[in-house]
Design a protein around this motif. Structure first.
Motif, PDB file in Angstrom:
ATOM      1  N   ASP A  77       0.836  -1.197   0.000  1.00  0.00           N
ATOM      2  CA  ASP A  77       0.000   0.000   0.000  1.00  0.00           C
ATOM      3  C   ASP A  77       0.873   1.249   0.000  1.00  0.00           C
ATOM      4  N   THR A  78       0.417   2.249  -0.686  1.00  0.00           N
ATOM      5  CA  THR A  78       1.098   3.537  -0.678  1.00  0.00           C
ATOM      6  C   THR A  78       0.162   4.573  -0.071  1.00  0.00           C
ATOM      7  N   SER A  79       0.737   5.481   0.669  1.00  0.00           N
ATOM      8  CA  SER A  79      -0.064   6.509   1.334  1.00  0.00           C
ATOM      9  C   SER A  79       0.332   7.875   0.815  1.00  0.00           C
ATOM     10  N   MET A  80      -0.534   8.812   1.065  1.00  0.00           N
ATOM     11  CA  MET A  80      -0.257  10.210   0.732  1.00  0.00           C
ATOM     12  C   MET A  80      -0.052  10.941   2.052  1.00  0.00           C
ATOM     13  N   GLY A  81       1.175  11.206   2.404  1.00  0.00           N
ATOM     14  CA  GLY A  81       1.466  11.899   3.655  1.00  0.00           C
ATOM     15  C   GLY A  81       1.036  11.109   4.880  1.00  0.00           C
ATOM     16  N   GLY A  82       1.121   9.766   4.811  1.00  0.00           N
ATOM     17  CA  GLY A  82       0.749   8.915   5.930  1.00  0.00           C
ATOM     18  C   GLY A  82      -0.731   8.565   5.976  1.00  0.00           C
ATOM     19  N   ILE A  83      -1.514   9.066   5.010  1.00  0.00           N
ATOM     20  CA  ILE A  83      -2.949   8.794   4.960  1.00  0.00           C
ATOM     21  C   ILE A  83      -3.225   7.852   3.794  1.00  0.00           C
ATOM     22  N   TYR A  84      -3.964   6.773   4.087  1.00  0.00           N
ATOM     23  CA  TYR A  84      -4.323   5.812   3.052  1.00  0.00           C
ATOM     24  C   TYR A  84      -5.699   6.109   2.490  1.00  0.00           C
ATOM     25  N   ASP A  85      -5.901   5.690   1.264  1.00  0.00           N
ATOM     26  CA  ASP A  85      -7.218   5.708   0.648  1.00  0.00           C
ATOM     27  C   ASP A  85      -8.175   4.956   1.571  1.00  0.00           C
ATOM     28  N   THR A  86      -9.410   5.395   1.648  1.00  0.00           N
ATOM     29  CA  THR A  86     -10.406   4.794   2.542  1.00  0.00           C
ATOM     30  C   THR A  86     -10.560   3.292   2.299  1.00  0.00           C
ATOM     31  N   ARG A  87     -10.570   2.872   1.041  1.00  0.00           N
ATOM     32  CA  ARG A  87     -10.721   1.437   0.725  1.00  0.00           C
ATOM     33  C   ARG A  87      -9.533   0.629   1.229  1.00  0.00           C
TER      34      ARG A  87
END
Length: 150
Positions: A77-87
């Motif tokens: 999984d890749t995150s954007m600034g430590g936040i993951y996509d909800t799914r």
């Protein structure tokens, strides 16, 4: 997708935090503990291929958080600034609950503690959030079953 990542096949509802850490030593990911900022319990950094776990938590919290982060790692999984996509976050929480809660043990604890989520979590050595996530899975399955039956 709820397929169990093959890297995590040996982890069960009875696997302790220490056992999980030892098993992870054989994986291609670095796991370390640190004092994390704010309410952050753990994180997976895909660029550094590293999982950090907040060292100030209890072993039960560390156990649940480590598995959650290992699931992010196993799925790359890749995150954007430590936040993951909800799914992506939903999948990690779902798989964590399904791995750490044995259905028979849950039913027994549910009866024994008359549905008290906190007591059930203590009995099953998981966090309250994992119990809530497991209950959501049960509700979703009941809804799906009623849609097929009805």
């Amino acid at each position: 997708m709820d397929a169990d990542p093959h890297y995590l096949k040996g982890i069960t509802s009875t696997t302790t935090y220490g056992q999980m850490r030892r098993q992870a030593d054989n994986l291609d990911v670095t796991i370390a503990s640190a004092h994390l900022p704010g309410n952050m319990e753990g994180c997976y950094d895909q660029h550094a291929n590293m999982i950090l776990i907040d060292r100030s938590m209890t072993y039960t919290q560390k156990r649940c958080t480590l598995l959650h982060e290992l699931i992010h790692w196993a799925h790359r999984d890749t995150s954007m600034g430590g936040i993951y996509d909800t799914r992506v976050e939903h999948r990690a929480r779902r798989q964590t609950a399904l791995k750490l809660i044995n259905p028979l043990e849950y039913r027994t604890a549910e009866t024994m503690y008359e549905g008290d989520a906190y007591q059930i979590a203590c009995e099953l050595d998981v966090t309250l959030q994992v119990v809530k996530d497991y209950r959501m899975i049960l509700v979703q399955r009941l809804y799906q079953f009623s849609m097929v039956d009805g």
